[in-house]
Design an enzyme around this catalytic site. Structure first.
Site, mmCIF file in Angstrom:
data_model
loop_
_atom_site.group_PDB
_atom_site.id
_atom_site.type_symbol
_atom_site.label_atom_id
_atom_site.label_comp_id
_atom_site.label_asym_id
_atom_site.label_seq_id
_atom_site.Cartn_x
_atom_site.Cartn_y
_atom_site.Cartn_z
ATOM 1 N N GLU A 39 7.946 -0.742 7.880
ATOM 2 C CA GLU A 39 7.219 -1.085 6.653
ATOM 3 C C GLU A 39 5.749 -1.373 6.935
ATOM 4 O O GLU A 39 4.884 -1.043 6.137
ATOM 5 C CB GLU A 39 7.874 -2.290 5.954
ATOM 6 C CG GLU A 39 9.135 -1.925 5.202
ATOM 7 C CD GLU A 39 8.914 -0.835 4.157
ATOM 8 O OE1 GLU A 39 7.827 -0.769 3.567
ATOM 9 O OE2 GLU A 39 9.826 -0.024 3.948
ATOM 10 N N TYR A 122 3.983 -7.784 -0.580
ATOM 11 C CA TYR A 122 4.547 -6.426 -0.494
ATOM 12 C C TYR A 122 5.489 -6.298 0.708
ATOM 13 O O TYR A 122 6.647 -5.873 0.573
ATOM 14 C CB TYR A 122 3.430 -5.363 -0.401
ATOM 15 C CG TYR A 122 4.056 -4.010 -0.167
ATOM 16 C CD1 TYR A 122 4.561 -3.277 -1.234
ATOM 17 C CD2 TYR A 122 4.243 -3.519 1.134
ATOM 18 C CE1 TYR A 122 5.212 -2.069 -1.026
ATOM 19 C CE2 TYR A 122 4.897 -2.313 1.352
ATOM 20 C CZ TYR A 122 5.379 -1.596 0.278
ATOM 21 O OH TYR A 122 6.044 -0.421 0.492
ATOM 22 N N ASP A 140 4.846 -0.190 -4.512
ATOM 23 C CA ASP A 140 3.784 0.499 -3.777
ATOM 24 C C ASP A 140 3.145 1.541 -4.703
ATOM 25 O O ASP A 140 3.450 1.588 -5.907
ATOM 26 C CB ASP A 140 4.338 1.131 -2.485
ATOM 27 C CG ASP A 140 5.245 2.312 -2.761
ATOM 28 O OD1 ASP A 140 5.594 2.557 -3.942
ATOM 29 O OD2 ASP A 140 5.600 3.022 -1.802
#
Ligand code: SF4
Length: 362
Positions: A39, A122, A140
């Site tokens: 990620e 995030y 995103d």
């Protein structure tokens, strides 16, 4: 979307995802550490670029302990070329935070995970939902685009002030029984079907829920705020040779390209004389007196927030003492030793000039 429609939307999306998801190394593991690394790498970077970096990184640093034990320079070396190096520095710092507390696993609550360096909302939502099925929606760029078209959202997708608007929509849509698959399905839909230009609405599994598709206004979404033009920054750098070696310096850890190695140099002010500026910058940053007589070339490189124009020079020094003021460290290396250090991309563009210069001499 009404609750019943949301339910059908989730079923349609998840069923499409199960049959259409791409194979990716981080989708073949349940290891939260690997999911975390993926990620972090995937932020601002394409999947195709990340795959090789991810595989190399995991084979060298297979767990939190091995990454924490590594020298930052070795971590940056493996990150070399991926850009946004603060991601690597923060990841390294975060695993060291854990190891310092004798913790060798990724925290499995958002509260604990958010305490780590570089972990913002995030990354937290992505890792916690994918690794631990925490019901947090991931938003995103791909997901924003899908949402903007699904709901005909008129607020710009590139305005960070109204990110919350998209988060609220995404959270309401989230399949709370399967947040891992749902979040990945939304991102995959944006990447494969609901693409920025020419979305493939004909094969979209959720077209019947999409407001923009139903009233034929897909091309109007997402809305974008006009971006300011990217500025150009001019710099000068110099290949300072001493016998068979040349001087490289390491940027300080904090800030843009922090921790990366480069040729010494500095900014070039508007209308300033490049040679004179270079001599001043080198004196200031290394204490060396140089005579920058030979121009090697001009290098252009585009970063996300500015364009770089770098004028590259060469000179010799007889080897005075170096007194650093700005850079964190220096080394004299031969052209064969560049592989030992992490250099940013603009410096890689200097390497052919450096090799040519040494070949001409030998
Ligand atoms: Fe995107 Fe078209 Fe699907 Fe709507 S119907 S979500 S615009 S691909």
């Amino acid at each position: 979307m009404q609750p019943d429609a949301r339910k059908k939307f989730r079923m349609a999306l998840l069923s499409w995802y199960e049959s259409n998801k791409r194979q990716m190394p981080w989708r073949e593991t349940n290891d939260p550490y690997q999911i975390w690394v993926s990620e972090v790498m995937l932020q601002q970077t394409q999947v195709a670029t990340v795959i090789d970096y991810f595989n190399r990184f995991i084979s060298r640093f297979p767990d939190i302990k091995s990454l924490a034990d590594a020298a930052l320079q070795d971590v940056l070396k493996l990150w070399e070329g991926l850009g946004y190096y603060s991601r690597a520095r923060n990841l390294h710092k975060a695993v060291n935070q854990l190891v310092a507390e004798n913790r060798f696993n990724v925290p499995d609550t958002p509260e604990e995970f958010l305490k780590l360096s570089g972990v913002g909302p995030y990354t937290c939502a992505a890792v916690q939902s994918i690794a631990f099925n925490e019901p947090l929606a991931v938003v995103d760029g791909n997901v924003k685009r899908v949402l903007a078209r699904l709901y005909k959202i008129n607020t710009p997708v590139n305005d960070s002030c109204i990110h919350k608007n998209f988060e609220t929509r995404a959270q309401a849509l989230l399949e709370k029984q399967a947040p891992s698959s749902f979040n990945q399905a939304m991102m995959e839909l944006g990447a494969l079907v609901c693409k920025p230009s020419s979305p493939d609405c004909g094969s979209c599994p959720v077209a019947v829920f999409c407001k923009a598709f139903l009233d034929e206004s897909v091309s109007d979404y997402p809305k974008r705020k006009k971006q300011k033009p990217v500025p150009t920054r001019k710099r000068v750098a110099v290949l300072i040779r001493k016998e068979n070696s040349f001087l490289i310096v390491r940027r300080k850890q904090k800030g843009f390209l922090g921790g990366m190695w480069e040729l010494p140099g500095g900014p070039l002010k508007k209308n300033a004389n490049p040679e004179k500026s270079l001599m001043n910058e080198i004196k200031k940053s290394t204490g060396l007196n140089i005579d920058a007589t030979e121009k090697l070339g001009d290098i252009n490189h585009v970063y996300s927030h500015f364009k770089l124009e770098l004028a590259l020079y060469a000179c010799r020094t007889s080897g005075e003492d170096i007194d650093l003021n700005g850079p964190a460290e220096f080394h004299w290396i031969t052209p064969d030793e560049t592989d030992r250090f992490p250099f940013h991309k603009a410096m890689h563009k200097c390497f052919p000039f450096i090799r040519n210069t040494f070949n001409d001499i030998n």
